[in-house]
Design a protein around this motif. Structure first.
Motif, mmCIF file in Angstrom:
data_model
loop_
_atom_site.group_PDB
_atom_site.id
_atom_site.type_symbol
_atom_site.label_atom_id
_atom_site.label_comp_id
_atom_site.label_asym_id
_atom_site.label_seq_id
_atom_site.Cartn_x
_atom_site.Cartn_y
_atom_site.Cartn_z
ATOM 1 N N LEU A 86 0.766 -1.294 0.026
ATOM 2 C CA LEU A 86 -0.078 -0.002 -0.039
ATOM 3 C C LEU A 86 0.677 1.141 -0.066
ATOM 4 O O LEU A 86 1.847 1.277 0.899
ATOM 5 N N GLY A 87 0.662 2.074 -0.910
ATOM 6 C CA GLY A 87 1.471 3.491 -1.162
ATOM 7 C C GLY A 87 0.796 4.305 0.001
ATOM 8 O O GLY A 87 0.007 4.062 0.924
ATOM 9 N N LYS A 88 1.430 5.686 -0.221
ATOM 10 C CA LYS A 88 0.830 6.809 0.660
ATOM 11 C C LYS A 88 -0.340 7.020 0.096
ATOM 12 O O LYS A 88 -0.882 6.838 -0.923
ATOM 13 N N GLU A 89 -1.239 7.718 1.181
ATOM 14 C CA GLU A 89 -2.705 8.297 0.871
ATOM 15 C C GLU A 89 -2.463 9.314 -0.389
ATOM 16 O O GLU A 89 -1.648 9.909 -0.473
ATOM 17 N N ARG A 90 -3.295 8.886 -1.322
ATOM 18 C CA ARG A 90 -3.530 9.816 -2.613
ATOM 19 C C ARG A 90 -4.552 11.084 -2.171
ATOM 20 O O ARG A 90 -5.614 10.655 -1.690
ATOM 21 N N LYS A 91 -4.286 11.910 -2.802
ATOM 22 C CA LYS A 91 -5.352 13.320 -2.646
ATOM 23 C C LYS A 91 -6.203 12.892 -3.671
ATOM 24 O O LYS A 91 -6.176 12.161 -4.648
ATOM 25 N N ASP A 92 -7.560 13.134 -3.282
ATOM 26 C CA ASP A 92 -8.961 12.832 -4.153
ATOM 27 C C ASP A 92 -9.323 14.208 -4.533
ATOM 28 O O ASP A 92 -10.254 15.016 -4.024
ATOM 29 N N ASN A 93 -8.930 14.906 -5.503
ATOM 30 C CA ASN A 93 -9.152 16.188 -6.040
ATOM 31 C C ASN A 93 -10.662 16.248 -6.395
ATOM 32 O O ASN A 93 -11.296 17.234 -6.293
ATOM 33 N N TYR A 94 -11.062 15.210 -7.194
ATOM 34 C CA TYR A 94 -12.590 15.059 -7.418
ATOM 35 C C TYR A 94 -13.334 15.355 -6.218
ATOM 36 O O TYR A 94 -14.303 16.068 -6.153
ATOM 37 N N VAL A 95 -13.246 14.557 -5.133
ATOM 38 C CA VAL A 95 -14.125 14.632 -3.895
ATOM 39 C C VAL A 95 -13.561 16.151 -3.222
ATOM 40 O O VAL A 95 -14.702 16.506 -2.626
ATOM 41 N N ASN A 96 -12.565 16.547 -3.079
ATOM 42 C CA ASN A 96 -12.495 17.971 -2.549
ATOM 43 C C ASN A 96 -13.153 18.838 -3.143
ATOM 44 O O ASN A 96 -13.773 19.947 -2.745
ATOM 45 N N GLU A 97 -13.153 18.736 -4.658
ATOM 46 C CA GLU A 97 -14.024 19.610 -5.509
ATOM 47 C C GLU A 97 -15.338 19.681 -5.133
ATOM 48 O O GLU A 97 -16.212 20.650 -5.123
ATOM 49 N N LEU A 98 -15.928 18.419 -4.976
ATOM 50 C CA LEU A 98 -17.532 18.253 -4.493
ATOM 51 C C LEU A 98 -17.609 18.755 -3.161
ATOM 52 O O LEU A 98 -18.730 19.284 -3.292
ATOM 53 N N ARG A 99 -16.870 18.636 -2.439
ATOM 54 C CA ARG A 99 -17.005 19.077 -1.212
ATOM 55 C C ARG A 99 -17.202 20.488 -0.884
ATOM 56 O O ARG A 99 -17.954 20.887 -0.244
ATOM 57 N N LYS A 100 -16.654 21.312 -2.063
ATOM 58 C CA LYS A 100 -17.072 22.744 -1.963
ATOM 59 C C LYS A 100 -18.408 23.211 -2.084
ATOM 60 O O LYS A 100 -18.962 24.302 -1.860
ATOM 61 N N ILE A 122 -20.621 10.704 -4.278
ATOM 62 C CA ILE A 122 -19.516 9.969 -4.314
ATOM 63 C C ILE A 122 -19.632 8.639 -4.437
ATOM 64 O O ILE A 122 -18.877 7.830 -5.347
ATOM 65 N N GLU A 123 -20.819 7.748 -3.967
ATOM 66 C CA GLU A 123 -21.139 6.474 -4.227
ATOM 67 C C GLU A 123 -21.533 6.266 -5.469
ATOM 68 O O GLU A 123 -21.163 5.257 -6.009
#
Ligand SMILES: [Fe+2]
Ligand SMILES: [Fe+2]
Length: 199
Positions: A86-100, A122-123
């Motif tokens: 398992l690598g480092k956590e990836r940022k989820d830009n899509y979800v971050n944009e939705l959160r706005k 998101i689901e």
């Protein structure tokens, strides 16, 4: 009824995303996917913390957090089977944009309904991405796995929408959901280029 009709997403993912992007980096896809499951579990726990008085929400979110962590475990096992870590956590830009799109500083009802609709969104998109993966990926085991997860995410999407409708008193959930869908369609236009679940 097609999945698109059920999910009401306005912009379908181009299947070439799987062929041209994802298949070149399965390790990246799986690491990102594992963290999507972790974030789904974390989101369920956040909903519990924010709404301890809503026993139905708490019950549903306990079950969801457990199921999402089970998904996380399975993705992690697939990573290990394939010789990856398992690598480092990836940022989820899509979800971050939705959160706005979530209303900040609204009343309790607005906060709850937006959080539930954000989760449903998101689901829904994850379900659509899993469907595209299951139908196009040149890997039998992963195709079967993504088909199974597609069904789970569709159930989660429906559960979040149902909770939003149940707990809305003054908010018109259908109208707000339509606005969410229109916003999501704008956001997703910039994606479909990365080897991540929402990339
Ligand atoms: Fe999941
Ligand atoms: Fe889910």
């Amino acid at each position: 009824m097609s999945e698109k009709t059920i999910l009401k997403l306005q912009l379908p993912t181009d299947p070439l995303w799987v062929k041209n992007v994802v298949e070149s980096n399965i390790e990246e896809l799986l690491t990102d996917h594992a963290y999507c499951e972790q974030k789904a579990a974390t989101n369920a726990i956040t909903l519990i913390i924010q709404n301890p008085n809503l026993s139905d929400v708490v019950q549903e979110m306990i079950a969801l957090a457990q199921e999402e962590m089970e998904h996380f475990k399975r993705v992690h096992e697939i990573l290990l089977q394939r010789g990856f870590t398992l690598g480092k956590e990836r940022k989820d830009n899509y979800v971050n944009e939705l959160r706005k799109f979530i209303i900040i500083g609204g009343g309790r009802e607005a906060q709850l309904i937006d959080r539930l609709l954000f989760s449903a969104m998101i689901e829904a998109r994850s379900c659509e991405r899993f469907k595209v993966l299951s139908e196009n990926i040149n890997d039998e085991a992963l195709a079967a796995f993504y088909h199974e997860l597609m069904v789970s995410e569709a159930t989660h999407y429906a559960m979040f929408l149902r909770l939003a409708k149940k707990h809305a008193v003054e908010i018109d959930v259908d109208a707000r959901w339509k606005a969410f869908l229109a916003y999501e369609a704008q956001v997703i236009q910039n994606y479909g280029k990365g080897e991540t679940i929402h990339g």
